[in-house]
Design a protein around this motif. Structure first.
Motif, short mmCIF file in Angstrom:
data_model
loop_
_atom_site.label_atom_id
_atom_site.label_comp_id
_atom_site.label_asym_id
_atom_site.label_seq_id
_atom_site.Cartn_x
_atom_site.Cartn_y
_atom_site.Cartn_z
N MET A 30 5.68 44.52 23.06
CA MET A 30 4.77 43.68 22.18
C MET A 30 5.54 42.52 21.53
N ILE A 31 6.44 42.70 20.74
CA ILE A 31 7.28 41.77 20.11
C ILE A 31 7.72 40.70 21.00
N LEU A 32 8.47 40.97 22.07
CA LEU A 32 9.04 40.20 22.88
C LEU A 32 7.80 39.15 23.62
N THR A 33 6.82 39.97 23.99
CA THR A 33 5.68 39.31 24.56
C THR A 33 5.12 38.26 23.68
N GLN A 34 4.70 38.54 22.52
CA GLN A 34 4.01 37.70 21.46
C GLN A 34 5.07 36.51 21.13
N PHE A 35 6.30 36.81 21.12
CA PHE A 35 7.31 35.86 20.87
C PHE A 35 7.33 34.65 21.84
N ILE A 36 7.38 35.01 23.05
CA ILE A 36 7.56 34.32 23.92
C ILE A 36 6.14 33.48 24.27
N ILE A 37 4.91 34.11 24.08
CA ILE A 37 3.45 33.69 24.51
C ILE A 37 3.30 32.49 23.30
N ASN A 38 3.55 32.87 21.98
CA ASN A 38 3.34 32.08 20.85
C ASN A 38 4.27 31.31 20.24
#
Length: 235
Positions: free
Chosen positions: A67-75
């Motif tokens: 979740m953290i990595l995905t949100q970091f990249i997307i946002n």
């Protein structure tokens, strides 16, 4: 005066957000979340792509690391947008006000704010962001409520709104820019390979999103550097 101007400029954004977040509320409740949980997610995040990706990871039982990595990249784009927006804010806008503005500095709000002819004031930005936040949260609430009232056929049809939103975002830009079209196709191809090829079944949904995004971005950076892409479009 500036506050009212911001409110007026935020109306079209709010209407668009209501339609998209309606789908988010619908999908969230259908996936097992409560209406309250769906509304809290929208109220505290206000990010379409991030929320839909996060919802997918939640429903798939993903880990916090995913979740953290995905949100970091997307946002990650929001950090660049905020840096750019800060250059247009007036000197009277202090650090506390900037932190408030940063909460809802979305793609659409950023675009409208940068197109504002005058220096940006705190009043204008609050007005511009207020209705979109209400629209995004309200749409989620109505979508969550409607999930238990609408016929299954209509609910299934509305679930496709997410894909329609992404197509509507990508296609106009891809038609004008060959690099964007290539990167989007590469990301889609990698995602399909990770999903359908049996050898990659061990890769979770969150990690697959990260791999597809990073790989497509790297390919785009290698074959279509910003300077080169700009020159080709000018020609």
């Amino acid at each position: 005066m500036e506050f009212r101007k911001g409110l007026k400029d935020g109306i079209p954004i709010a209407l668009g957000y209501f339609a998209v977040s309606f789908s988010f509320g619908l999908l969230a409740v259908k996936g097992g979340l409560t209406s309250f949980q769906a509304v809290i997610i929208s109220l505290t995040n206000v990010t379409s792509a991030g929320q839909f990706a996060g919802l997918k990871i939640i429903l798939a039982g993903g880990t916090l690391v995913e979740m953290i990595l995905t949100q970091f990249i997307i946002n990650l784009r929001y950090s660049l947008m905020s840096l750019s927006l800060s250059q247009k804010l007036g000197e009277a806008v202090g650090i506390k006000e900037r932190l408030v503005i940063a909460f809802a500095n979305t793609d659409e709000i950023f675009a409208v704010a940068m197109g504002h002819v005058k220096e940006l004031t705190f009043g204008y930005m609050i007005g511009l962001q207020l209705l979109p936040i209400v629209g995004w949260t309200g749409g989620t609430l109505f979508g969550a409520i409607a999930s238990g009232l609408l016929p299954k056929s209509i609910s299934s049809a509305l679930s496709l709104a997410l894909y329609g939103m992404f197509v509507a975002i990508v296609m106009p830009v891809a038609r004008k820019s060959r690099p964007v079209a290539v990167v989007a196709l590469v990301a889609a191809a990698i995602s399909c390979v990770l999903y359908y090829v049996p050898i990659f079944k061990f890769i979770s949904t969150g990690i697959a999103i990260i791999i597809s995004t990073v790989a497509a971005s790297v390919i785009g950076a290698i074959f279509f550097p910003v300077g080169t892409a700009e020159k080709k479009e000018v020609q």
